[in-house]
Design an enzyme around this catalytic site. Structure first.
Site, PDB file in Angstrom:
ATOM      1  N   SER A 134      14.825  17.006 -20.738  1.00 38.74           N
ATOM      2  CA  SER A 134      15.288  18.369 -20.532  1.00 38.74           C
ATOM      3  C   SER A 134      14.869  18.901 -19.163  1.00 38.74           C
ATOM      4  CB  SER A 134      14.734  19.290 -21.618  1.00 38.74           C
ATOM      5  OG  SER A 134      15.258  18.941 -22.873  1.00 38.74           O
ATOM      6  N   HIS A 140      13.619  26.347 -22.154  1.00 36.32           N
ATOM      7  CA  HIS A 140      12.775  25.937 -23.294  1.00 36.32           C
ATOM      8  C   HIS A 140      11.642  25.015 -22.862  1.00 36.32           C
ATOM      9  CE1 HIS A 140      15.668  22.471 -23.359  1.00 36.32           C
ATOM     10  NE2 HIS A 140      14.574  21.803 -23.697  1.00 36.32           N
ATOM     11  N   ASP A 174      19.643  29.042 -21.088  1.00 42.42           N
ATOM     12  CA  ASP A 174      18.549  28.051 -21.186  1.00 42.42           C
ATOM     13  C   ASP A 174      18.203  27.469 -19.816  1.00 42.42           C
ATOM     14  OD1 ASP A 174      16.569  26.584 -22.415  1.00 42.42           O
ATOM     15  OD2 ASP A 174      17.894  24.917 -22.924  1.00 42.42           O
TER      16      ASP A 174
END
Length: 538
Positions: free
Chosen positions: A389, A276, A309
């Site tokens: 992230s 993402h 992911d």
């Protein structure tokens, strides 16, 4: 022809030379007036015994019926509005066309000069007046104290009859004005210079003395001679060794700008991060990687795996610090861990905590049109915020044991979780799973996952939880094993299945072709059954 006929019709008859005679009397065609009724004659007729007409004789006026006497005019009104007492022949004084002679004292103020409108400081309508002039002359009263100079001003009124006479010489002993000569000016300047020098020197001496009162050039502050203790495995030691291997990633697209983190996992320039973080740039955009020494490079996407992911980027292998990948299966709840990344764009940020839980199924909703992501995560209380992230979760040995991916937030009641920040619940993808996916992406550009061929949802009967089969893929692994819609799966290879997410992460931990034992409750009979399922790929 027509004119001749008209002339013949209107010309004088033949033989007649005289003018027209008077018109013969004509009989009256009007009827005589009707007689007046007696009552009207009595009301409006001539009075009895009167033979004279109403109109008076010529030159006579009818006397007024009521005589009115004029009231006398009050003396005050007569004095204010009556004719002047010394009026001329026509009643006016003076004669029309002439001007009244001035009766008061002529104006003396310079404001009344013809060119007074050129001087903005001489406005007679101003609510203030000019100060006393530097040189007071005769005939010019003080304007600061008008009352005090009234008598002097009256005495010094100019005499028009003596305008051409020579001014009277001033009396001795009266000082009217003084002159400031050149020698006095030089003396004053000299005195000012000497006084300024003395004052400046005194001020400098006083300032230096005051400065020495509050300062001391000989003071030396104490300093500890023992350096900070940074044993191996401390947070400072981990940050110094692993920090340079964690990079900041900037994604720029036509619709926005995003910041995430990444881990250098190979000396050839491969960087592991979350999908993402770079998903938007995959369809058009640029990705910039910033290293610990502030140098930057443009990165290329090697491969992406939306299911887990994860994604891998590639940069030029120039002076790279490569992270050491650990074994996430050796972690225990309570182990100290350190999270390194770029939360809110603050690159190189280090936070510490412990492992709060292991094998925690985490369901993250996909952004925009991306599918939801479910993975078996490491839970930690090390602060993980937006921008972390793709960063590293490091154990006490300095080895990367996880990829920071998500954090839990409290909803504000309207679904908004953006303003909560970290609440001590962060999640990371175990490095063992990430290593496998990264290797596949580097080798082939894509990742292959095990699939059981089911769509499920979480259910409970009050005492037991499980994964309710909503749909079975025709010809898939579950269909071939005899599983049907309505069955409830409770165990897979001895792992308790208490939710649909748990079933997903348990299957994803295997490889395509693996055979797993599935324990379930049959929908049609309610009996417990066990089948062997050979996992496919998806």
């Amino acid at each position: 022809m027509d004119d001749e006929q008209d002339a013949a019709a209107y010309r004088r008859p033949d033989g007649l030379t005289e003018g027209f005679g008077p018109r013969p009397p004509q009989p009256s065609s009007s009827a005589p007036p009707p007689p007046v009724p007696p009552e009207q004659s009595a009301q409006f007729g001539r009075p009895a015994g009167s033979a004279e007409p109403f109109a008076p004789p010529a030159g006579e006026r009818i006397p007024p019926a009521h005589a009115t006497l004029a009231q006398p005019v009050h003396p005050m009104i007569a004095g204010a509005f009556g004719r002047p007492g010394h009026a001329g022949e026509d009643g006016f004084a003076p004669a029309p066309g002439t001007r009244l002679p001035p009766t008061g004292r002529p104006p003396e103020s310079p404001w009344w000069k013809p060119d007074a409108n050129r001087d903005p400081w001489r406005d007679p309508a101003a609510p203030f007046w000019m100060g006393r002039p530097a040189l007071l002359t005769r005939g010019q009263p003080s304007q600061l104290d008008p009352e005090a100079d009234t008598e002097q001003a009256e005495d010094e009124l100019p005499d028009e009859s003596a305008a051409d006479e020579e001014p009277e010489p001033e009396k001795k002993g009266r000082v009217i004005a003084g002159r400031f000569g050149l020698s006095a000016l030089v003396l004053s300047l000299l005195i000012a210079v000497i006084a300024g020098g003395i004052g400046g020197g005194a001020g400098y001496w006083l300032s230096q003395r005051a400065h020495r009162v509050v300062t001391n050039p000989d003071v030396k502050l104490a300093q500890a001679g023992t350096p900070a203790n940074r044993p191996p495995g401390s947070v400072a030691d981990i940050a110094a060794r692993v920090g340079p291997a964690v990079v900041s990633i900037q994604e720029t697209t036509a619709s926005g700008y995003g910041v995430g983190s990444g881990i250098v996992i190979d000396k050839n320039g491969y960087i592991l991060t979350n999908n993402h973080v770079v998903a938007d740039a995959a369809s058009g955009g640029t990705i910039r990687v910033t290293f610990a020494d502030k140098s930057t490079q443009t990165a290329r996407i090697v491969g992406r795996d939306p299911t887990t992911d994860l994604a891998v980027l590639k940069v030029d292998p120039v002076k790279l610090t490569v992270a050491t990948l650990g074994d996430s299966s050796k972690l225990a709840v309570g182990d100290p861990v350190v999270a390194i990344g770029s939360p809110l764009g603050l690159s190189g940020t280090v936070t510490s905590g412990i492992v709060s839980a292991l094998d925690r199924p985490v369901h993250v909703a996909g952004e925009d049109s991306a599918p939801d992501v479910v993975y078996q995560a490491i839970q930690t209380d090390a602060a993980i915020n937006p921008g972390n992230s793709g960063g590293a979760l490091v154990d006490a040995s300095g080895a990367v044991v996880g990829v920071n991916s998500a954090n839990a937030s409290l909803s504000q009641g309207n679904g908004d979780t953006s303003s909560n920040g970290n609440i001590g619940l962060g999640f990371a993808i175990p490095i063992n799973q990430a290593r496998t996916i990264a290797t596949e992406l580097i080798n082939t550009g894509k990742a292959v996952h095990a699939s059981i061929g089911l769509a499920t949802r979480s259910v409970t009967d009050g005492s037991r939880d499980g994964a309710y089969i909503v749909q079975v893929t025709p010809g898939g692994p579950a269909d071939k094993a005899g599983l049907k819609a309505g069955d409830v799966i409770t165990l897979v290879d001895g792992t308790l299945i208490d939710s649909a997410d748990q079933l997903t992460v348990t299957v994803s931990a295997h490889r395509p072709g693996d055979v797993v034992t599935v324990h379930y409750f049959a929908n049609n009979t309610g009996s417990e059954r066990t089948v062997q399922v050979t996992l496919g790929s998806g």
